[in-house]
Enzyme design. Structure first.
Site, short mmCIF file in Angstrom:
data_model
loop_
_atom_site.label_atom_id
_atom_site.label_comp_id
_atom_site.label_asym_id
_atom_site.label_seq_id
_atom_site.Cartn_x
_atom_site.Cartn_y
_atom_site.Cartn_z
N HIS A 64 0.81 -1.21 0.00
CA HIS A 64 0.00 0.00 0.00
C HIS A 64 0.85 1.27 0.00
O HIS A 64 0.50 2.25 -0.66
CB HIS A 64 -0.97 -0.02 1.19
N ASP A 88 -10.17 -3.52 0.52
CA ASP A 88 -9.69 -3.83 1.87
C ASP A 88 -9.40 -2.57 2.67
O ASP A 88 -9.25 -2.63 3.89
CB ASP A 88 -8.45 -4.73 1.83
N GLU A 108 -15.17 0.34 -6.25
CA GLU A 108 -15.01 -1.08 -5.93
C GLU A 108 -16.22 -1.84 -6.46
O GLU A 108 -17.36 -1.46 -6.19
CB GLU A 108 -14.87 -1.26 -4.42
N GLY A 141 -14.88 -0.86 -12.53
CA GLY A 141 -13.92 0.20 -12.81
C GLY A 141 -13.91 0.64 -14.26
O GLY A 141 -13.77 1.83 -14.56
N ASP A 158 -5.80 -0.68 -7.84
CA ASP A 158 -5.49 -1.71 -6.84
C ASP A 158 -6.32 -2.94 -7.20
O ASP A 158 -7.25 -3.33 -6.50
CB ASP A 158 -5.84 -1.18 -5.45
N CYS A 159 -5.96 -3.55 -8.32
CA CYS A 159 -6.76 -4.62 -8.89
C CYS A 159 -6.28 -5.99 -8.43
O CYS A 159 -5.17 -6.15 -7.93
CB CYS A 159 -6.70 -4.56 -10.42
N THR A 160 -7.14 -6.98 -8.60
CA THR A 160 -6.75 -8.37 -8.39
C THR A 160 -6.02 -8.85 -9.63
O THR A 160 -5.76 -8.09 -10.56
CB THR A 160 -7.98 -9.24 -8.12
N ASP A 161 -5.67 -10.14 -9.68
CA ASP A 161 -5.05 -10.69 -10.87
C ASP A 161 -6.04 -10.67 -12.03
O ASP A 161 -7.26 -10.60 -11.81
CB ASP A 161 -4.56 -12.11 -10.59
N PRO A 165 -13.37 -10.98 -11.67
CA PRO A 165 -13.76 -9.56 -11.73
C PRO A 165 -12.62 -8.62 -12.09
O PRO A 165 -12.86 -7.54 -12.61
CB PRO A 165 -14.28 -9.29 -10.31
#
Length: 287
Positions: A64, A88, A108, A141, A158-161, A165
């Site tokens: 972060h 988070d 989000e 997004g 701040d994305c996931t892999d 989604p």
């Protein structure tokens, strides 16, 4: 003494990591993905989505701090910040430490992640959801940046892999929307995986971002939770000088911010843009 339950990450097919589970705090399917939050003796509370670890209390500060302070301190005068993802709350916490920022918008897709991370990972957000500068938007997004008429100084993805989604946040449509949503002199940064094991992510992002930004590169940080260790972050702007800022100016920006960090320093900032040859070669060969 009873044997602890073991939780296995499923990101990679042929190798991976496991975590002992001391206590499951929450485990349900949200509207978009499988969400689990559990306690681990070594790493504190751990949050995973669809079988992939997203964050742990032990080392989340590295991720972060680097994804927030590198672009904000490079910009030097960011007033409006957009966070894509970040449910988070850790990114919001770090952005809110910049008192010069006047507006923070977080988009989000999964309201469940926000709700249950506020409940079970309160140290991540550390009260920042109550910041009067903050506005939460529950939306995809890509859809947000496609339709948004606002402009921002810094956009943090701040994305996931790029599965489930998070897949849409690695597309040309998303990058084009982000470029359009930045003010002049703006900076875009994004999580881009562990490059040694997920090199295609960096190559793909570089190709797509280069269509919309004049200066595209990457920087890195060592984050133990992510298998392979060295996390790569995409950087994009239209001003190469922002990426090449001298150490004296960075130190001035950092001192003026009044922020104290556990990982970030201006020297780490400068060094993080020194990329290993295997990545430089891969990017060059892909052109």
């Amino acid at each position: 003494m009873s044997q602890k339950e073991i939780w296995y990450e499923t990101l990679h097919a042929n190798f991976g990591q496991y975590f002992s589970v001391d206590r499951v705090l929450y485990h349900e399917k949200t509207d978009h993905q499988d969400l689990i939050i559990f306690e681990n003796d070594a790493l504190g509370r751990v949050m995973a989505l669809d079988g992939v670890v997203q964050t742990t209390e032990r080392d989340e500060f590295i991720y972060h701090e680097m994804l927030t302070h590198v672009p904000l301190l490079s910009h030097g005068n960011a007033k409006r910040v957009l966070i894509i993802g970040g449910g988070d709350g850790g990114m919001l916490r770090e952005v809110s430490r910049h008192h010069g920022v006047e507006q923070i918008t977080m988009v989000e897709i999964d309201a469940g992640v926000v709700e249950f991370c506020r409940q079970y990972l309160p140290n991540h957000s550390a009260g920042s959801y109550d910041d009067p500068r903050f506005n939460l938007v529950i939306d995809d997004g890509v859809n947000f940046v496609r339709q948004c008429s606002e402009k921002f100084d810094v956009i943090i993805s701040d994305c996931t892999d790029p599965i489930g989604p998070g897949e849409s946040l690695f597309t040309s449509d998303f990058y084009q929307g982000c470029a359009r949503s930045l003010n002049e002199g703006g900076i875009f940064v994004a999580q881009n995986g562990v490059c040694f094991l997920q090199q295609d992510e960096a190559i793909g992002s570089h190709k797509k971002l280069s269509h919309y930004f004049n200066d595209v590169s990457f920087y890195q940080a060592a984050i133990p939770t992510y298998y392979g260790g060295i996390m790569t972050f995409a950087w994009a702007s239209n001003n190469p000088a922002l990426r090449q800022m001298d150490i004296v100016t960075l130190r001035q920006h950092f001192a003026q911010s009044g922020i104290t960090c556990r990982y970030y320093t201006p020297d780490v900032h400068i060094g993080s843009f020194a990329l290993p040859q295997y990545l430089l070669s891969a990017l060059q060969n892909a052109q």
